[in-house]
Motif scaffolding. Structure first.
Motif, short mmCIF file in Angstrom:
data_model
loop_
_atom_site.label_atom_id
_atom_site.label_comp_id
_atom_site.label_asym_id
_atom_site.label_seq_id
_atom_site.Cartn_x
_atom_site.Cartn_y
_atom_site.Cartn_z
N GLU A 33 -91.71 -147.89 -17.75
CA GLU A 33 -92.97 -147.15 -17.62
C GLU A 33 -93.19 -146.75 -16.16
O GLU A 33 -94.32 -146.67 -15.69
CB GLU A 33 -94.13 -147.99 -18.14
CG GLU A 33 -94.02 -148.32 -19.61
CD GLU A 33 -95.14 -149.20 -20.13
OE1 GLU A 33 -95.91 -149.79 -19.32
OE2 GLU A 33 -95.26 -149.32 -21.36
N ASN A 63 -87.61 -142.66 -18.51
CA ASN A 63 -89.01 -143.07 -18.52
C ASN A 63 -89.53 -143.12 -19.96
O ASN A 63 -89.20 -142.26 -20.77
CB ASN A 63 -89.85 -142.10 -17.68
CG ASN A 63 -91.28 -142.56 -17.57
OD1 ASN A 63 -91.56 -143.71 -17.27
ND2 ASN A 63 -92.20 -141.66 -17.84
N GLN A 64 -90.29 -144.14 -20.28
CA GLN A 64 -90.87 -144.40 -21.60
C GLN A 64 -89.84 -144.87 -22.64
O GLN A 64 -90.19 -145.06 -23.80
CB GLN A 64 -91.65 -143.20 -22.14
CG GLN A 64 -92.82 -142.80 -21.26
CD GLN A 64 -93.82 -143.93 -21.04
OE1 GLN A 64 -94.17 -144.67 -21.95
NE2 GLN A 64 -94.28 -144.09 -19.81
N ARG A 107 -92.47 -154.89 -19.12
CA ARG A 107 -92.83 -153.49 -18.88
C ARG A 107 -92.74 -153.20 -17.39
O ARG A 107 -93.51 -153.77 -16.60
CB ARG A 107 -94.24 -153.19 -19.39
CG ARG A 107 -94.36 -153.31 -20.88
CD ARG A 107 -95.76 -152.94 -21.37
NE ARG A 107 -95.82 -153.06 -22.80
CZ ARG A 107 -95.38 -152.14 -23.65
NH1 ARG A 107 -94.87 -151.02 -23.18
NH2 ARG A 107 -95.45 -152.33 -24.95
#
Length: 122
Positions: A33, A63-64, A107
């Motif tokens: 993230e 990303n993600q 995360r």
């Protein structure tokens, strides 16, 4: 009938216990993230030194996106160092002495205001 239901309950509980012991407590899902692609994600034991790393990624972690990291039976202990290298940046981020047995999800986040990378453990 009462014995039959008790037997089914006992079998169900033993199967549930077997499944919970099958997963290594250190296995972790890593979620990117940060807003940046990650080309290297490595874990090493604190006693291994800072030169011994294996990349846990098969491809760049966008990303993600997330990846699941599984530990081998040969790996020992809950406390590990974690290193991240960015796809288009030369510096690494290093977290030392992270107890992986205390969470299942990691995360990774980046704060552009302070220019620091951190993680949230779940």
């Amino acid at each position: 009938m009462k014995y039959f239901l008790s037997g089914l309950l006992a079998i169900g509980l033993s199967l549930a216990a077997t499944a919970s012991f099958a997963a290594d407590a250190r296995n972790v899902s890593v979620v990117n993230e940060t807003g940046y692609a990650i080309k290297f994600l490595g874990f090493n034991a604190p006693d291994d030194g800072m030169d011994e790393w294996d990349n846990e990624l098969d491809k760049v972690l966008q990303n993600q996106a997330s990846t699941y990291v599984e530990f081998d039976d040969d790996d020992e202990g809950c406390v590990w160092n974690i290193r991240v290298d960015w796809q288009n940046y030369d510096e690494s981020v290093l977290w030392k002495n992270v107890n992986l047995c205390k969470f299942n999800v990691l995360r990774l986040r980046y704060d552009p205001g302070t220019k620091t990378t951190s993680f949230v453990a779940e």
